[in-house]
Write a protein that holds these residues in place. Structure first.
Motif, PDB file in Angstrom:
ATOM      1  N   UNK A  84     -11.594  -2.237   9.804  1.00  0.00           N
ATOM      2  CA  UNK A  84     -10.863  -1.661  10.943  1.00  0.00           C
ATOM      3  C   UNK A  84     -10.375  -0.242  10.658  1.00  0.00           C
ATOM      4  N   UNK A  85     -10.573   0.233   9.430  1.00  0.00           N
ATOM      5  CA  UNK A  85     -10.218   1.609   9.106  1.00  0.00           C
ATOM      6  C   UNK A  85      -8.895   1.786   8.389  1.00  0.00           C
ATOM      7  N   UNK A  86      -8.343   0.712   7.862  1.00  0.00           N
ATOM      8  CA  UNK A  86      -7.074   0.775   7.154  1.00  0.00           C
ATOM      9  C   UNK A  86      -7.281   0.385   5.688  1.00  0.00           C
ATOM     10  N   UNK A  87      -6.325   0.720   4.836  1.00  0.00           N
ATOM     11  CA  UNK A  87      -6.424   0.406   3.417  1.00  0.00           C
ATOM     12  C   UNK A  87      -5.695  -0.905   3.132  1.00  0.00           C
ATOM     13  N   UNK A  88      -6.430  -1.968   2.815  1.00  0.00           N
ATOM     14  CA  UNK A  88      -5.763  -3.238   2.533  1.00  0.00           C
ATOM     15  C   UNK A  88      -5.263  -3.306   1.094  1.00  0.00           C
ATOM     16  N   UNK A  89      -4.085  -3.823   0.918  1.00  0.00           N
ATOM     17  CA  UNK A  89      -3.541  -4.116  -0.408  1.00  0.00           C
ATOM     18  C   UNK A  89      -3.209  -5.599  -0.418  1.00  0.00           C
ATOM     19  N   UNK A  90      -3.827  -6.316  -1.332  1.00  0.00           N
ATOM     20  CA  UNK A  90      -3.642  -7.766  -1.415  1.00  0.00           C
ATOM     21  C   UNK A  90      -2.943  -8.088  -2.728  1.00  0.00           C
ATOM     22  N   UNK A  91      -1.903  -8.887  -2.655  1.00  0.00           N
ATOM     23  CA  UNK A  91      -1.184  -9.246  -3.883  1.00  0.00           C
ATOM     24  C   UNK A  91      -1.061 -10.762  -3.987  1.00  0.00           C
ATOM     25  N   UNK A  92      -0.949 -11.223  -5.221  1.00  0.00           N
ATOM     26  CA  UNK A  92      -0.544 -12.603  -5.487  1.00  0.00           C
ATOM     27  C   UNK A  92       0.961 -12.584  -5.711  1.00  0.00           C
ATOM     28  N   UNK A  93       1.697 -13.183  -4.815  1.00  0.00           N
ATOM     29  CA  UNK A  93       3.134 -13.286  -5.042  1.00  0.00           C
ATOM     30  C   UNK A  93       3.396 -14.321  -6.136  1.00  0.00           C
ATOM     31  N   UNK A  94       4.604 -14.353  -6.611  1.00  0.00           N
ATOM     32  CA  UNK A  94       4.961 -15.194  -7.761  1.00  0.00           C
ATOM     33  C   UNK A  94       4.436 -16.627  -7.626  1.00  0.00           C
ATOM     34  N   UNK A  95       3.989 -17.158  -8.766  1.00  0.00           N
ATOM     35  CA  UNK A  95       3.478 -18.532  -8.867  1.00  0.00           C
ATOM     36  C   UNK A  95       2.189 -18.743  -8.088  1.00  0.00           C
ATOM     37  N   UNK A 108      -1.292  -7.321   2.709  1.00  0.00           N
ATOM     38  CA  UNK A 108      -1.561  -8.650   3.255  1.00  0.00           C
ATOM     39  C   UNK A 108      -0.847  -9.682   2.384  1.00  0.00           C
ATOM     40  N   UNK A 109      -0.008 -10.497   3.009  1.00  0.00           N
ATOM     41  CA  UNK A 109       0.836 -11.452   2.299  1.00  0.00           C
ATOM     42  C   UNK A 109       0.409 -12.873   2.639  1.00  0.00           C
ATOM     43  N   UNK A 110       0.112 -13.629   1.614  1.00  0.00           N
ATOM     44  CA  UNK A 110      -0.389 -14.989   1.803  1.00  0.00           C
ATOM     45  C   UNK A 110       0.731 -15.972   2.099  1.00  0.00           C
ATOM     46  N   UNK A 111       0.327 -17.168   2.488  1.00  0.00           N
ATOM     47  CA  UNK A 111       1.252 -18.274   2.622  1.00  0.00           C
ATOM     48  C   UNK A 111       1.276 -19.072   1.331  1.00  0.00           C
ATOM     49  N   UNK A 112       1.310 -20.405   1.439  1.00  0.00           N
ATOM     50  CA  UNK A 112       1.326 -21.253   0.251  1.00  0.00           C
ATOM     51  C   UNK A 112       0.034 -21.124  -0.546  1.00  0.00           C
ATOM     52  N   UNK A 113      -1.053 -20.730   0.109  1.00  0.00           N
ATOM     53  CA  UNK A 113      -2.366 -20.641  -0.527  1.00  0.00           C
ATOM     54  C   UNK A 113      -2.887 -19.216  -0.407  1.00  0.00           C
ATOM     55  N   UNK A 114      -3.179 -18.603  -1.547  1.00  0.00           N
ATOM     56  CA  UNK A 114      -3.605 -17.197  -1.543  1.00  0.00           C
ATOM     57  C   UNK A 114      -5.117 -17.038  -1.581  1.00  0.00           C
TER      58      UNK A 114
END
Length: 222
Positions: A21-32, A2-8
């Protein structure tokens, strides 16, 4: 992923939705953003390196390396997803919610919305490209989602946009869909909905949204 916009800040709710929903979520903070280093964001141009670093990590892990990797991007995250898949080709599917065509188009829309004369806005566009090139060392035209989407592998792609989006006009999503090179492309325009389509992904009245995303996942990845 899951990729955020300007606000994570809101991604944990999306992670819960995807997990339920049965899937494995991976959440990251992109740079800055969040706990990640960096002082400047790059509007989806260099964030592709952050996403690919996590994909490489997952593909080196025996728990995940046989699983498809779907990029689920919100706003700038949607544009980042498109750029990543086109540049690196290690993505099995894309869900892009309210993505923009390019930063140039986004700046142009904001200027026109604020009342700037169209002639002035058109004359100003080369300066936007110059700033992006000098400040961020990116090729703002060649590396834009508008170009990237024409170079995708034949993977499932869902582009979703609110018809009444006040931040990124709906034509961005429509044009990205039209130019998408994949034969497995889908476009969902949500009537009367604003940016990101829903404000609270877990709310009862967001069920229509959750059902549409899960339907796409089930049809292509189950």
């Amino acid at each position: 992923m899951i990729l955020h916009g300007m606000d994570a800040s809101s991604l944990l709710d999306y992670a819960r939705f995807i997990n339920d929903a049965g899937y494995t979520p991976v959440v990251i903070d992109m740079r800055a953003h969040g706990q990640s280093e960096g002082e400047s964001l790059f509007f989806g141009y260099l964030e592709t390196l952050d996403v690919t670093a996590v994909i490489d990590f997952l593909q080196a892990d025996s728990r995940f390396n046989q699983q498809p990797i779907i990029l689920y991007g919100l706003s700038m995250g949607g544009s980042t997803a498109i750029n990543t898949a086109a540049e690196f080709g290690n993505v099995d599917g894309i869900i892009a919610i309210s993505p923009f065509l390019s930063l140039q188009d986004q700046v142009r829309d904001y200027m026109l919305r604020d009342g700037a004369p169209e002639l002035f806005v058109s004359a100003f566009q080369p300066f936007v490209n110059l700033v992006l090139w000098q400040k961020y060392n990116v090729r703002p035209v060649q590396q834009s989602p508008a170009v990237s989407v024409q170079n995708l592998a034949d993977i499932p792609v869902l582009i979703a946009h609110g018809e009444a989006d006040t931040q990124t006009s709906v034509y961005h999503g429509e044009t990205l869909h039209e130019q998408n090179s994949s034969t497995q492309k889908e476009l969902w325009i949500a009537p009367d909905k604003d940016h990101l389509i829903v404000n609270d992904v877990l709310a009862d009245d967001s069920e229509f949204y959750r059902e549409r995303i899960v339907d796409f996942l089930h049809r292509h990845f189950d």
